[in-house]
Enzyme design. Structure first.
Site, mmCIF file in Angstrom:
data_model
loop_
_atom_site.group_PDB
_atom_site.id
_atom_site.type_symbol
_atom_site.label_atom_id
_atom_site.label_comp_id
_atom_site.label_asym_id
_atom_site.label_seq_id
_atom_site.Cartn_x
_atom_site.Cartn_y
_atom_site.Cartn_z
ATOM 1 C CG PHE A 136 -1.575 1.240 1.594
ATOM 2 C CD1 PHE A 136 -2.099 2.107 0.631
ATOM 3 C CD2 PHE A 136 -1.676 1.608 2.938
ATOM 4 C CE1 PHE A 136 -2.708 3.300 1.004
ATOM 5 C CE2 PHE A 136 -2.277 2.791 3.305
ATOM 6 C CZ PHE A 136 -2.787 3.649 2.338
ATOM 7 C CB ALA A 150 6.439 -4.368 7.482
ATOM 8 C CD GLU A 201 -0.503 -0.175 15.339
ATOM 9 O OE1 GLU A 201 -0.262 -1.274 15.869
ATOM 10 O OE2 GLU A 201 -1.314 -0.025 14.424
ATOM 11 C CE LYS A 207 7.238 -1.306 11.121
ATOM 12 N NZ LYS A 207 7.855 -1.406 9.764
HETATM 13 P P1 NAD Z 1 1.372 -3.637 3.208
HETATM 14 O O1 NAD Z 1 1.061 -4.864 4.004
HETATM 15 O O2 NAD Z 1 0.301 -3.049 2.361
HETATM 16 O O3 NAD Z 1 2.615 -3.913 2.247
HETATM 17 C C1 NAD Z 1 3.741 -4.615 2.676
HETATM 18 C C2 NAD Z 1 4.571 -4.989 1.447
HETATM 19 O O4 NAD Z 1 5.761 -5.641 1.895
HETATM 20 C C3 NAD Z 1 3.849 -5.949 0.492
HETATM 21 O O5 NAD Z 1 4.025 -5.548 -0.845
HETATM 22 C C4 NAD Z 1 4.543 -7.286 0.747
HETATM 23 O O6 NAD Z 1 4.533 -8.142 -0.387
HETATM 24 C C5 NAD Z 1 5.938 -6.827 1.122
HETATM 25 N N1 NAD Z 1 6.650 -7.819 1.952
HETATM 26 C C6 NAD Z 1 6.176 -8.433 3.071
HETATM 27 N N2 NAD Z 1 7.112 -9.279 3.547
HETATM 28 C C7 NAD Z 1 8.198 -9.187 2.722
HETATM 29 C C8 NAD Z 1 9.476 -9.790 2.711
HETATM 30 N N3 NAD Z 1 9.842 -10.687 3.647
HETATM 31 N N4 NAD Z 1 10.351 -9.446 1.731
HETATM 32 C C9 NAD Z 1 9.988 -8.522 0.793
HETATM 33 N N5 NAD Z 1 8.781 -7.939 0.749
HETATM 34 C C10 NAD Z 1 7.895 -8.249 1.713
HETATM 35 O O7 NAD Z 1 1.932 -2.584 4.255
HETATM 36 P P2 NAD Z 1 1.722 -1.000 4.325
HETATM 37 O O8 NAD Z 1 0.467 -0.708 5.033
HETATM 38 O O9 NAD Z 1 1.986 -0.439 2.990
HETATM 39 O O10 NAD Z 1 2.919 -0.619 5.323
HETATM 40 C C11 NAD Z 1 4.218 -0.347 4.794
HETATM 41 C C12 NAD Z 1 5.131 0.061 5.923
HETATM 42 O O11 NAD Z 1 4.616 1.221 6.560
HETATM 43 C C13 NAD Z 1 5.284 -0.995 7.023
HETATM 44 O O12 NAD Z 1 6.624 -0.985 7.463
HETATM 45 C C14 NAD Z 1 4.340 -0.515 8.114
HETATM 46 O O13 NAD Z 1 4.776 -0.947 9.378
HETATM 47 C C15 NAD Z 1 4.476 0.982 7.957
HETATM 48 N N6 NAD Z 1 3.317 1.800 8.387
HETATM 49 C C16 NAD Z 1 2.071 1.542 7.910
HETATM 50 C C17 NAD Z 1 1.027 2.371 8.263
HETATM 51 C C18 NAD Z 1 -0.380 2.140 7.724
HETATM 52 O O14 NAD Z 1 -1.299 2.880 8.107
HETATM 53 N N7 NAD Z 1 -0.598 1.185 6.840
HETATM 54 C C19 NAD Z 1 1.251 3.449 9.126
HETATM 55 C C20 NAD Z 1 2.538 3.675 9.617
HETATM 56 C C21 NAD Z 1 3.579 2.840 9.227
HETATM 57 O O1 DAU Z 2 -1.064 3.504 13.390
HETATM 58 C C1 DAU Z 2 -0.385 2.990 12.291
HETATM 59 C C2 DAU Z 2 -0.865 1.587 11.990
HETATM 60 O O2 DAU Z 2 -2.165 1.734 11.389
HETATM 61 C C3 DAU Z 2 0.060 0.819 11.061
HETATM 62 O O3 DAU Z 2 1.276 0.598 11.725
HETATM 63 C C4 DAU Z 2 -0.547 -0.525 10.649
HETATM 64 O O4 DAU Z 2 0.281 -1.164 9.694
HETATM 65 C C5 DAU Z 2 -1.910 -0.261 10.031
HETATM 66 O O5 DAU Z 2 -2.547 -1.490 9.706
HETATM 67 C C6 DAU Z 2 -2.781 0.532 11.000
HETATM 68 O O6 DAU Z 2 -3.088 -0.265 12.176
HETATM 69 P P1 DAU Z 2 -4.569 -0.301 12.796
HETATM 70 O O7 DAU Z 2 -4.694 -1.549 13.553
HETATM 71 O O8 DAU Z 2 -4.889 0.992 13.453
HETATM 72 O O9 DAU Z 2 -5.412 -0.341 11.386
HETATM 73 P P2 DAU Z 2 -6.707 -1.185 10.928
HETATM 74 O O10 DAU Z 2 -7.070 -0.651 9.576
HETATM 75 O O11 DAU Z 2 -6.529 -2.639 11.072
HETATM 76 O O12 DAU Z 2 -7.817 -0.707 11.976
HETATM 77 C C7 DAU Z 2 -8.113 0.660 12.192
HETATM 78 C C8 DAU Z 2 -9.120 0.744 13.327
HETATM 79 O O13 DAU Z 2 -10.367 0.211 12.877
HETATM 80 C C9 DAU Z 2 -8.728 -0.071 14.540
HETATM 81 O O14 DAU Z 2 -9.144 0.625 15.713
HETATM 82 C C10 DAU Z 2 -9.532 -1.367 14.394
HETATM 83 C C11 DAU Z 2 -10.778 -0.906 13.701
HETATM 84 N N1 DAU Z 2 -11.440 -1.858 12.778
HETATM 85 C C12 DAU Z 2 -10.693 -2.515 11.867
HETATM 86 C C13 DAU Z 2 -11.278 -3.364 10.947
HETATM 87 C C14 DAU Z 2 -10.456 -4.131 9.924
HETATM 88 C C15 DAU Z 2 -12.834 -1.993 12.812
HETATM 89 O O15 DAU Z 2 -13.532 -1.366 13.650
HETATM 90 N N2 DAU Z 2 -13.430 -2.828 11.893
HETATM 91 C C16 DAU Z 2 -12.700 -3.517 10.968
HETATM 92 O O16 DAU Z 2 -13.315 -4.253 10.147
#
Ligand code: NAD
Ligand code: DAU
Length: 332
Positions: free
Chosen positions: A12, A80, A123, A152
């Protein structure tokens, strides 16, 4: 400096970052991604070519990682296992990728003296009370709650130790919850949007009062690029856009934006150990590196995200059944 290795660039935030770098800089980009269930090469297919190449591989593969880092000027490490609910079900891949994978990358970066930027999450600081006037800062104590956030946190500590002990040329950033295009439909916002598009009632964990601090993925990308180019080695920067909202508020914005009645959702079983509230104070990034978010209207950002999922059904619909089966097995 013009060659950038982006790990997790088919996920993502990584794919949004790859687009941002190709559109806004002159870097030549190599994406390293294992294409787990969360990776989707089609997210970056349109920009693969002269300036962007894709390598299918694992960040735990030390030979491959060493070869790629030997050829690069800067590594931006997104790869990740990222989903809390999965980490509660099966923590092992989180230890492997988030800890061993990060270790493998920083060992190669130190061997080659390569600039490294580590992407992390708010987190790692645990959670805040709903009525706490405070927010997380760079000096908040580490206090992770879940297998995801603890791995993490472990990866952050490895990077910090490699800076101090081995002079690794690294920066770190910890960002709040991202939303936008290309997010896997296991996550809260795309799950609810695609539920409505699939005729399934949206699902809210527990009371719906838990608070997240939302930022558009493109604002996260711009902040990361700013840190890569201007951040001070060894420093950590918190990234956030003052976007605190309860899950119930977010769901109401989605339902409203999709023309659904405000009560057309179900409360479901809460997540074990569910963090109550995250909130970021990004003063350091805004002051020292002069970064500002561009997406100031959450409702407009959500409307654009709803449009994206509506127009890109083929990107997500093959995953919908298995994601919903996973959740319904846990009463969610
Ligand atoms: P995601 O799960 O959408 O994407 C993770 C990607 O990493 C995927 O393309 C997957 O194929 C790849 N991957 C997983 N394991 C692997 C491995 N062993 N070797 C190579 N590639 C691998 O994750 P995201 O939500 O895009 O998060 C990306 C980064 O940002 C992560 O480090 C996450 O902790 C951090 N982050 C995410 C959020 C959020 O809201 N999603 C917020 C803050 C930080
Ligand atoms: O804060 C940063 C983090 O945000 C990242 O490090 C993570 O990779 C990312 O997945 C996200 O973590 P959360 O656990 O906060 O995200 P999630 O989208 O899973 O859930 C957001 C909030 O919504 C959480 O309080 C749980 C709630 N939730 C989630 C799902 C999937 C619901 O209420 N219903 C749902 O169906």
């Amino acid at each position: 400096m013009n060659r950038m290795l982006i790990t997790g660039g088919a996920g993502f935030i990584g794919s949004n970052f790859v687009h941002h770098v190709i559109d806004n800089t002159e870097y030549h980009v190599t994406v390293l991604d294992a294409l787990t269930y969360a990776g989707n090469q089609s997210s970056i297919e349109s920009i693969l070519g002269d300036r962007a190449v894709f390598v299918h591989g694992n960040i735990c593969d030390s030979k491959l990682v060493d070869r790629l880092i030997a050829e690069t000027d800067v590594v931006v490490h997104f790869a990740a296992e990222s989903h809390n609910d999965n980490s509660l079900n099966d923590p092992r891949p989180f230890v492997d990728t988030n800890i061993v994978g990060t270790f493998t990358l920083i060992e190669a970066a130190r061997r080659h003296g390569t600039r490294f930027h580590h992407i992390s999450t708010d987190e790692v600081y645990g959670d805040l009370e709903l009525d706490d006037p405070g927010r997380f800062t760079e000096s908040s104590p580490y206090n992770p709650s879940s297998p995801y956030s603890s791995t993490k946190a472990g990866s952050d500590l490895l990077v910090r130790a490699w800076v101090r002990s081995f002079g690794l040329q690294a920066t770190l950033s910890n960002c709040s919850n991202n939303y936008g295009p290309f997010q896997h439909i296991e996550k809260f916002i795309p799950r609810q949007i695609t539920n409505v598009l699939s005729g399934i009632r949206p699902k809210l964990y527990g009371t719906g009062n838990n608070v997240r601090d939302w930022i558009h993925a493109d604002d996260h990308s711009a902040a990361v690029l700013r840190i890569v180019e201007r951040g001070a080695i060894g420093e950590t920067y918190l990234i956030g856009a003052d976007g605190e909202k309860s899950n119930l508020e977010v769901l109401q914005i989605i339902l409203d934006g999709m023309g659904q009645p405000s009560d057309s959702f179900d409360f479901v079983t809460d997540r074990p150990g569910h963090d109550l509230r995250y909130a970021i104070d990004s003063t350091k990034l805004r002051t020292d590196l002069e970064w500002q978010p561009r997406y100031t209207s959450f409702a407009e950002g959500i409307a654009a995200t709803i449009d994206w999922y509506t127009e890109h059904r083929t990107w997500w619909e093959n995953d919908k059944q298995s994601v919903e089966e996973f959740y319904s097995a846990q009463g969610q």
